[in-house]
Scaffold this motif. Structure first.
Motif, PDB file in Angstrom:
ATOM      1  N   LYS A 200       0.843  -1.193   0.000  1.00 16.62           N
ATOM      2  CA  LYS A 200       0.000   0.000   0.000  1.00 16.62           C
ATOM      3  C   LYS A 200       0.877   1.242   0.000  1.00 16.62           C
ATOM      4  N   ILE A 201       0.426   2.257  -0.738  1.00 17.45           N
ATOM      5  CA  ILE A 201       1.211   3.470  -0.880  1.00 17.45           C
ATOM      6  C   ILE A 201       1.439   4.156   0.467  1.00 17.45           C
ATOM      7  N   ASP A 202       0.467   3.958   1.382  1.00 11.12           N
ATOM      8  CA  ASP A 202       0.573   4.618   2.686  1.00 11.12           C
ATOM      9  C   ASP A 202       1.652   3.986   3.569  1.00 11.12           C
ATOM     10  N   PHE A 203       2.063   2.759   3.210  1.00 10.51           N
ATOM     11  CA  PHE A 203       3.061   2.067   4.026  1.00 10.51           C
ATOM     12  C   PHE A 203       4.380   1.884   3.268  1.00 10.51           C
ATOM     13  N   LYS A 204       4.651   2.840   2.403  1.00  5.25           N
ATOM     14  CA  LYS A 204       5.905   2.809   1.651  1.00  5.25           C
ATOM     15  C   LYS A 204       7.078   2.836   2.623  1.00  5.25           C
ATOM     16  N   GLY A 205       8.004   1.934   2.423  1.00  9.25           N
ATOM     17  CA  GLY A 205       9.185   1.862   3.265  1.00  9.25           C
ATOM     18  C   GLY A 205       9.053   0.925   4.425  1.00  9.25           C
ATOM     19  N   ARG A 206       7.808   0.506   4.745  1.00  6.14           N
ATOM     20  CA  ARG A 206       7.645  -0.429   5.848  1.00  6.14           C
ATOM     21  C   ARG A 206       8.242  -1.797   5.500  1.00  6.14           C
ATOM     22  N   ILE A 207       8.210  -2.176   4.172  1.00  6.59           N
ATOM     23  CA  ILE A 207       8.903  -3.381   3.710  1.00  6.59           C
ATOM     24  C   ILE A 207      10.066  -2.891   2.861  1.00  6.59           C
ATOM     25  N   PRO A 208      11.285  -2.896   3.378  1.00  7.13           N
ATOM     26  CA  PRO A 208      12.437  -2.344   2.653  1.00  7.13           C
ATOM     27  C   PRO A 208      12.641  -3.089   1.322  1.00  7.13           C
ATOM     28  N   GLY A 209      12.850  -2.325   0.276  1.00  2.14           N
ATOM     29  CA  GLY A 209      13.090  -2.952  -1.010  1.00  2.14           C
ATOM     30  C   GLY A 209      13.104  -1.954  -2.151  1.00  2.14           C
ATOM     31  N   ILE A 210      13.118  -2.475  -3.384  1.00  2.31           N
ATOM     32  CA  ILE A 210      13.198  -1.663  -4.607  1.00  2.31           C
ATOM     33  C   ILE A 210      11.814  -1.606  -5.241  1.00  2.31           C
ATOM     34  N   VAL A 211      11.340  -0.356  -5.521  1.00  2.62           N
ATOM     35  CA  VAL A 211      10.036  -0.177  -6.172  1.00  2.62           C
ATOM     36  C   VAL A 211      10.245  -0.321  -7.683  1.00  2.62           C
ATOM     37  N   HIS A 212       9.516  -1.263  -8.268  1.00  6.07           N
ATOM     38  CA  HIS A 212       9.629  -1.500  -9.728  1.00  6.07           C
ATOM     39  C   HIS A 212       8.462  -0.925 -10.520  1.00  6.07           C
ATOM     40  N   ASP A 213       7.307  -0.702  -9.867  1.00  3.92           N
ATOM     41  CA  ASP A 213       6.142  -0.224 -10.635  1.00  3.92           C
ATOM     42  C   ASP A 213       5.107   0.304  -9.650  1.00  3.92           C
ATOM     43  N   GLN A 214       4.109   1.031 -10.183  1.00  5.90           N
ATOM     44  CA  GLN A 214       2.996   1.553  -9.403  1.00  5.90           C
ATOM     45  C   GLN A 214       1.704   1.270 -10.150  1.00  5.90           C
ATOM     46  N   SER A 215       0.624   0.991  -9.431  1.00  4.09           N
ATOM     47  CA  SER A 215      -0.662   0.687 -10.075  1.00  4.09           C
ATOM     48  C   SER A 215      -1.218   1.919 -10.757  1.00  4.09           C
ATOM     49  N   ALA A 216      -2.199   1.720 -11.604  1.00  5.08           N
ATOM     50  CA  ALA A 216      -2.791   2.840 -12.341  1.00  5.08           C
ATOM     51  C   ALA A 216      -3.474   3.827 -11.400  1.00  5.08           C
ATOM     52  N   SER A 217      -4.008   3.327 -10.302  1.00  5.32           N
ATOM     53  CA  SER A 217      -4.689   4.230  -9.357  1.00  5.32           C
ATOM     54  C   SER A 217      -3.710   4.940  -8.445  1.00  5.32           C
ATOM     55  N   GLY A 218      -2.468   4.442  -8.413  1.00  3.13           N
ATOM     56  CA  GLY A 218      -1.472   5.029  -7.546  1.00  3.13           C
ATOM     57  C   GLY A 218      -1.542   4.553  -6.124  1.00  3.13           C
TER      58      GLY A 218
END
Length: 786
Positions: A200-218
């Motif tokens: 979920k976008i609101d919990f960005k960074g809570r699971i450390p890792g590399i972001v590869h893509d984002q959904s159409a709704s964001g």
């Protein structure tokens, strides 16, 4: 030949139908591009190929080109170094397998089908390509097999292990209860070839890792956890190695095909020719077509028997008959509008073009055609608004384009010649054109409404009238072409039929020249007589066919009767011989212990047994009748015995009618021509068979007959003969006797049946069945034991 005339005659439509019977695109292309040949050898070869294909399909209906593709572009690409994909490689393999199987089948029957066998020799068998593609490509998954190379097998095994490890790592992450709040869904997916989880976008960074893509709704980020980066790197590395090895396998197979590209191209071309030949055969079968006889004599031949236009409904099309004598070059067809004149022209033209394309024709046996160098057709309304041409002008322009090139091997088809202008001038021009075509010796068929052309055809050597008939009762054309008779005018008949007042029609008739009226009446009478003669011919043909069928049935029935008789007599003789042999054995056993008186009695019994044995030999089955030696030439009369060679038997002449003999063979009656019967004997008062039979004449060695013919005998003589034959049949163990007495007044039948009732050897008697003669025959059934 000029293609625009093929279009007029609708040959492209026939070829379009032919393409429906082809199996792949290259065969369809050949069918659409098929052109009539003017070379006799080529036409004969084409027709023979179609004949062979139809013949082999009778026994091998499954023979075909299933799985064949036009792989020539693929072979060409492979030769240029272009990589072929698995579906392309499988198309190449299935085509080469079909070619290999067809080649082996046709070469095996090459002696019986030499033309097909010769074509099959052109098919190559690149077994190396077939085997390699089958080994390397999975036809179910359309991909390179794991075992295509040892390297690919190792890479894929390692790849599967690596994928399992990264997925197991990710499953532990998404099933961890602490991470459940951060995940949009508890699933594993891929982005850019790497395994990720949705966060979920609101919990960005809570699971450390590399972001590869984002959904159409964001609302969702697709994150590769840091703990799986190395594992994903390993998977990606193995995927690249796999792609490289797959490319190497495909490149190897493509190169293999490229090396034999020319051979593959030749194979596909040969397959296309075979596909076209089998398409012709299947189309011919559906048309119920036959192979026409080619006549390449000095003068063109045109003999079409019950020809049917191949594009019309076979259930309703009216067959066309056109049989022209060698000296006839021009046919003038007249008749009503929509009566079938144009269809007749197109049918004739199509039959010629189809023949020269190697197609069998929807005609009946006996049809024969010549090969024409040119087929010219001016049919239909070619009025051109763009060129400001009237109907008359457009027809004339078309005619002018080819009339100077006509010759003895030209077929010219003209519809409404000279129409569309002043009738007098148009008629004169039409006659002049026909005179020119007659001088060029071109085979010409013309449809017209001009009465002057009827007169011209009647009075001109080498020309003949023909007509399409019209039924004045139904006011409909019959579409039937009649050669030799011009079409008649039906204007007055149609007007009367439609209700125009009689006085108006009568007044109109007064305005027509008396000679024209008489000619029209005479023409109507000729048509009527022709119809009567045609009906008589049809009835005669029907009667002939019925007579031939009856003769076949009679021969079959006579053969069955003879077989039945021989079987019964053989069984009776066998039974009697067995009983006598048993008696002899018993006598031999008893003879040693007999006194003199008993020995005399035993000798008498043995003598009686020998007499019975002699009698059994007398009833032995008669051998098949061999042709008796011909007697002296003798005029045949009623009552004479004659030999019928077709039936291989003797019979008695019962009547002579209209030059034919009516002959009785047992209970069967047949009619034969004088040349089919040979005289053998005539009835005589001194002949034993002519003397009334008496009990004194009866001997145990008399050969019994299963059929007794009493016709022509007096009642007393007939009864005596019946009693003599019944006694003989009874003693010889026959089960029944057929007695032919005829119907007549019934006196002879009554006397015979009364005698049968009084005879102790007769168990029962009944009338014959309808096919056996009904009340004219009595069947007497005999007791089983003497």
């Amino acid at each position: 030949m000029e293609p625009q005339h093929w279009n007029t005659l609708e040959l492209p439509k026939v070829l379009a139908k032919l393409t429906n019977y082809t199996s792949f695109s290259a065969g369809s292309d050949l069918a659409r591009a098929l052109e009539p040949s003017t070379f006799p050898d080529v036409v004969a070869q084409r027709l023979a190929e179609t004949r062979e294909a139809r013949s082999i399909l009778i026994t091998r209906s499954d023979l075909g080109l299933g799985g064949v593709h036009d792989i020539r572009p693929l072979a060409e690409n492979a030769a240029r170094g272009i990589l072929l994909l698995p579906p392309d490689l499988l198309a190449v393999r299935s085509t080469l397998i079909a070619a290999r199987d067809l080649r082996r089948t046709l070469i095996k029957v090459g002696n019986q089908y030499p033309r097909l066998g010769s074509l099959a020799e052109r098919l190559s068998e690149p077994s190396g390509i077939i085997n390699e593609i089958g080994r390397c490509i999975d036809e179910n998954n359309l991909e390179v097999r794991d075992d295509a190379t040892p390297e690919l097998a190792d890479i894929r095994r390692e790849l599967r292990d690596s994928v399992n490890r990264v997925q197991e790592k990710l499953r532990r992450i998404i099933t961890n209860s602490r991470n459940a709040l951060y995940l949009q869904e508890a699933i594993i997916t891929q982005r850019g070839g790497r395994f990720v989880v949705p966060v979920k976008i609101d919990f960005k960074g809570r699971i450390p890792g590399i972001v590869h893509d984002q959904s159409a709704s964001g609302a969702t980020l697709f994150v590769e956890p840091l703990s799986t980066v190395e594992l994903n790197n390993k998977v990606r590395e193995l995927q690249l190695r796999e792609e490289h090895e797959v490319q190497r396998v495909l490149q190897m197979l493509s190169a293999l095909i490229g090396q034999q590209a020319q051979s593959i191209t030749y194979t596909v071309e040969a397959l296309a020719e075979l596909d076209l030949i089998f398409a012709k055969a299947r189309y011919a079968d559906d048309l119920d077509a036959i192979e026409p006889r080619l006549d390449n004599g000095s003068r063109a031949t045109l003999r079409l028997i019950r020809a049917r236009h191949p594009l019309l409904d076979p259930a309703t099309v009216v067959p066309l008959d056109l049989d022209l004598e060698p000296d006839l070059r021009i046919v003038v067809i007249t008749g009503p509008n929509t009566g079938g004149k144009t269809v007749a022209l197109k049918t004739v033209g199509l039959m010629i073009l189809m023949t020269q394309c190697g197609l069998h024709l929807p005609v009946s046996a006996g049809s024969a055609v010549s090969i024409f160098d040119q087929v010219y057709a001016d049919i239909g309304d070619e009025q051109s608004i763009e060129q400001s041409l009237s109907t008359f002008s457009s027809h004339l322009v078309n005619l002018v384009s080819f009339i100077d090139r006509t010759g003895p091997r030209s077929l010219v088809l003209l519809d409404e010649l000279g129409a569309g202008t002043d009738p007098a001038e148009g008629s004169a021009l039409a006659r002049a054109i026909l005179d020119y075509l007659r001088a060029s010796e071109a085979m010409t068929i013309v449809a017209t409404h001009y009465p002057e052309l009827k007169v011209w055809a009647h009075s001109t050597e080498g020309a003949i009238n023909a007509s399409v008939e019209f039924d004045p009762e139904t006011l409909r054309p019959t579409y039937k072409l009649t050669v030799g008779l011009p079409g008649r005018s039906n204007a007055f008949a149609i007007a009367t039929r439609l209700g125009l007042k009689d006085n108006i029609v009568a007044h109109a008739r007064t305005m027509v020249a008396e000679g024209d009226l008489k000619a029209e009446d005479l023409l109507a009478e000729i048509h009527h007589q022709h119809e009567v003669a045609e009906r008589s011919r049809v009835e005669a043909d029907h009667a002939r066919l019925e007579a031939e069928a009856t003769a076949r049935q009679l021969r079959e029935r006579l053969g069955r009767i003879e077989e039945e008789r021989a079987s019964i007599l053989e069984a009776a003789q066998t039974n009697a011989q067995q009983q006598i042999e048993t008696l002899r054995a018993e006598l031999d056993q008893m003879r040693s212990g007999l006194n003199p008186a008993q020995a005399v009695e035993a000798a008498a019994i043995e003598a009686r047994a020998e007499e019975l044995l002699d009698q059994t030999e007398a009833i032995a089955p008669q051998p098949v009748i061999e042709k008796p030696p011909a007697g002296p030439r003798h005029s045949i009369r009623v009552g004479d015995r004659v030999y019928l060679e077709k039936l291989n038997t003797l019979g008695e002449v019962t009547a002579i009618d209209r030059g034919q003999y009516e002959v009785m063979v047992g209970s069967l009656r047949t009619r034969v021509k004088p040349g089919e019967a040979e005289w053998r004997s005539s009835p005589s008062v001194d002949h034993p068979s002519a003397r009334p039979a008496s009990a004194d004449n009866l001997k145990l060695t008399t050969t019994a007959r299963m059929e007794i013919d009493l016709r022509g005998m007096r009642a007393d003589d007939a009864v005596t003969e019946v009693e003599r034959q019944i006694d003989a049949a009874f003693l010889q163990g026959m089960p029944f006797v057929r007695i032919i007495h005829g119907k007549g007044s019934g006196a002879l039948r009554k006397a015979v049946r009364e005698a049968l009732q009084a005879n102790p050897a007769v168990k029962s008697a009944e009338s014959g069945k309808d096919q056996e003669g009904g009340e004219g025959v009595t069947i007497a059934f005999l007791h089983a034991d003497a």
